[in-house]
Motif scaffolding. Structure first.
Motif, short mmCIF file in Angstrom:
data_model
loop_
_atom_site.label_atom_id
_atom_site.label_comp_id
_atom_site.label_asym_id
_atom_site.label_seq_id
_atom_site.Cartn_x
_atom_site.Cartn_y
_atom_site.Cartn_z
N PRO A 100 49.08 -48.91 -82.41
CA PRO A 100 49.42 -48.35 -83.55
C PRO A 100 49.42 -50.31 -84.53
N ASN A 132 44.68 -45.15 -82.02
CA ASN A 132 45.93 -45.07 -82.62
C ASN A 132 47.42 -44.99 -82.32
N THR A 191 44.22 -52.16 -86.24
CA THR A 191 43.67 -51.68 -87.53
C THR A 191 42.16 -51.62 -87.59
#
Length: 285
Positions: free
Chosen positions: A117, A113, A120
């Protein structure tokens, strides 16, 4: 005016995070030489040494430590800008087998992540056979599982060694059925355990079945049964008991990554995960 090449900065960040030119090249789908060249060009352009490299160690220089957070922010802004050109939501569904997922999974996903970022990730944890079926039906984009049967596709992430684990005071009388705690009948590790005992002619009885891995762990940790665990995921306070009770050796297996992801950023993210998984296993070994 000084301008930065995004790919060169990406190479720098990858080397800094993985502390290895080899692992960075693997994660980027590149070569060690290409990563070195891009990093050198970046250092020449900004006039600063960013990475200190010795035969035994790769680490940030003082200037590299000052630049790393800005470099990550630069890449996030760049990737978000590129992602804004597309209307689609970038996501992938990842399956991780319960007998593969250890306490390190949270750390690995956090690293992924942090790297991207904008991606998903939807994670499903189940047994290997269920995840492989979901992958084959297109419900999962990628799956990290224990190798099942003779299926030979997928990328091998590393070996998986198993053993019979119980508490040091676990009691078993010779000639009586060995007491097992196991997951549901669809679990491949359960099948491996019972098949190994049957092949050795050792009687067994399941005293705990199903209820999830936490129930199996609780039964074994309480000294009520034994179970087959990966050697790296055995419950704290348990020991390997095969020699003590004459139990057969459990065949080793492999951890395999299956994936259908094709876009560059998703493939790069998955390589980060695979590389981090290998790195963690090497550290824990």
């Amino acid at each position: 005016m000084l301008w930065l090449d995004a790919e060169a900065v990406r190479n720098f960040v990858m080397v800094a995070e993985l502390q290895s030119f080899t692992r960075a090249a693997d994660a980027l789908g590149s070569t060690q030489a290409a990563v070195s060249v891009k990093l050198k060009r970046l250092e020449e352009r900004i006039g600063r040494k960013l990475i200190e490299r010795t035969p035994r160690r790769v680490r940030l220089s003082a200037d590299g430590a000052l630049f790393i957070d800005s470099a990550r922010a630069f890449l996030t802004a760049h990737d978000n800008a590129v992602a804004g050109l597309s209307c689609g939501i970038r996501r992938f569904a990842l399956g991780i087998a319960g007998h593969v997922a250890g306490p390190e999974v949270t750390t690995l996903l956090a690293r992924l992540n942090k790297h991207d970022p904008a991606l998903t990730i939807e994670v499903q944890v189940d047994n290997s056979s269920v995840l492989l079926d979901a992958f084959d039906r297109g419900k999962l984009d990628a799956a990290i599982v224990r190798r099942e049967d003779d299926r030979r596709d997928g990328e091998v992430l590393g070996p998986e060694h198993f053993g019979w684990f119980a508490t040091p005071d676990f009691h078993h009388r010779q000639g009586e059925p060995i007491r097992l705690a196991a997951l549901a009948p669809a679990c491949g590790v359960r099948d491996l355990a019972t098949r190994t005992l049957n092949d050795a002619g050792i009687p067994w009885v399941e005293v705990f079945l199903g209820g999830g891995s936490s129930v199996v762990t609780a039964a074994v940790s309480a000294g009520l049964a034994t179970a087959v665990f990966s050697s790296r995921l055995a419950p704290p306070g348990t020991v390997e008991i095969s020699r003590k009770f004459g139990l057969p050796e459990v065949p080793s297996s492999e951890i395999v990554l299956h994936s259908t992801l094709t876009d560059r950023r998703s493939r790069e993210a998955l390589r980060i995960l695979a590389c981090a998984f290998r790195e963690h296993r090497a550290t824990a070994a």
